[in-house]
Design a protein around this motif. Structure first.
Motif: not given
Length: 386
Positions: A270-290
């Protein structure tokens, strides 16, 4: 019942992914981390963050570090304290400079850039611990140095955070009080580990109830973790100290044998999976280089900083690379600092998701880097054992 279905998904897919990772020559933990991203909001959305998942995850990481403490060779740890200190300091100076420089380069104000520097300093070795265990290296000279450096790193980062909040007016923190609490924590935790824990184990172990020994060990683990959190130190440091304390008693092997099935069957996945649950790709298109730049800077500065500290204290190039790799993961420690920065205004909301992705990326690359750096080298192996 939705939570029960979530557990079915987590346990099924972490075991399958772990097996596939091993088959392609990578540590099992890498597959488990990727499962969290795939099943979470970022891709399939089958599993969502929630209070129960977070609590089970917290127990998982505490048990992981407790087991690491149980398996740690205390003599080896004492022998390598200078290296651990050098690795921790090197792993703070370079990442701080790199994080600050990258933030300034992207136009952030000095105040926000300072916090970025601090964020880059964080280290979480929970993922490294699991990888080292899989490779049977947890008790190697490199492994104990990584664990020791993580303890020093945690204290230094918390003190730096307090200084920053005081200077930038983001919190009402007395620096003298904070450092005093850290010193008090280590004095009390060492005293308790030496004098109190053996007595608690001897007192509770004979109780005529089922699994008295493992229950007593878990009481010590969670009590140490709670005390650490209340003193401003990460709970994983308290759990690690509890493991070391019990490893010095006659109950070590029984606790280790009975705890691992509990931890690895439910809580650690559960701990390992919970780390990945923090990822969201919403609104990051403009910050890919950053995101790309700060991720590379975060990995390289920690690798070089920790590796340089190891090299200066007598480790070979390969061993130094392994130690630097073990310090790369920012894990849950950086996530906690990022959340604190968001609440106090030291981290802008616009950059929070990008920072979380950077933290996850450093965590994902750590297992393969460790695996690569520990690849057997006959000549260096012979030198290490001379």
């Amino acid at each position: 019942m939705e939570f029960i279905w979530t557990m079915v998904l987590i346990l099924t897919f972490t075991k399958i992914a772990g097996d596939l990772s091993v088959r392609v020559g990578q540590p099992a933990v890498l597959g488990k981390l990727i499962v969290g991203i795939l099943l979470g909001p970022a891709v399939l959305g089958w599993i969502q963050e929630g209070a129960i998942i977070n609590q089970l995850s917290e127990i998982g990481v505490l048990l992981l570090m407790f087991i690491a403490g149980l398996e740690t060779d205390l003599e080896q740890l004492k022998k390598n304290w200078k290296s651990a200190l050098a690795v921790a300091v090197g792993g703070i100076i370079l990442p701080f400079a790199g994080g600050y420089g990258a933030a300034v380069a992207f136009g952030l104000s000095p105040q926000f850039a300072l916090f970025f520097g601090l964020l880059f300093c964080a280290t979480s070795v929970s993922i490294s611990v699991q990888t080292l265990k899989e490779m049977n290296r947890i008790n190697s000279r490199e492994g104990t140095t990584i664990l020791g450096a993580a303890v020093v790193d945690d204290v230094l980062v918390v003190v730096l955070l307090a200084v920053m909040m005081s200077v930038l007016g983001a919190g009402d923190v007395s620096l003298g009080m904070l450092i005093g609490k850290k010193i008090l924590f280590f004095v009390l935790i060492i005293a308790a580990g030496w004098f109190v824990v053996p007595r608690i184990m001897k007192l509770l172990a004979p109780l005529k109830v089922t699994e008295a020994v493992i229950s007593a060990a878990l009481i010590v683990c969670f009590a140490f973790a709670y005390f650490a959190e209340s003193m401003g130190v990460a709970g994983i440091i308290g759990a690690f100290a509890a493991g070391i304390a019990i490893s010095q008693t006659s109950f070590k092997h029984e606790v280790e044998m009975k705890l691992e099935p509990i931890a690895y069957a439910v809580f650690v996945p559960v701990f390992f999976v919970s780390i990945g649950l923090n990822v969201s790709f919403e609104g990051v298109g403009s910050q890919l280089l950053f995101i790309a730049i700060i991720t590379v800077v975060a990995i390289v500065t920690k690798l070089l900083g920790g590796g340089l500290g190891a090299r200066l204290t007598g480790f070979s190039n390969r061993a130094s690379l392994a130690i630097g790799s073990g310090m790369v993961s920012r894990g849950e420690v950086a996530l906690i600092i990022a959340s604190a920065g968001l609440q106090t205004g030291l981290l802008m909301q616009d950059y929070f998701t990008s920072v979380v992705i950077m933290i996850i990326m450093t965590t994902l690359v750590t297992p393969p880097m460790l695996k690569l750096s520990f690849r057997p080298n006959a000549k260096e192996e012979a030198q290490q054992h001379e």
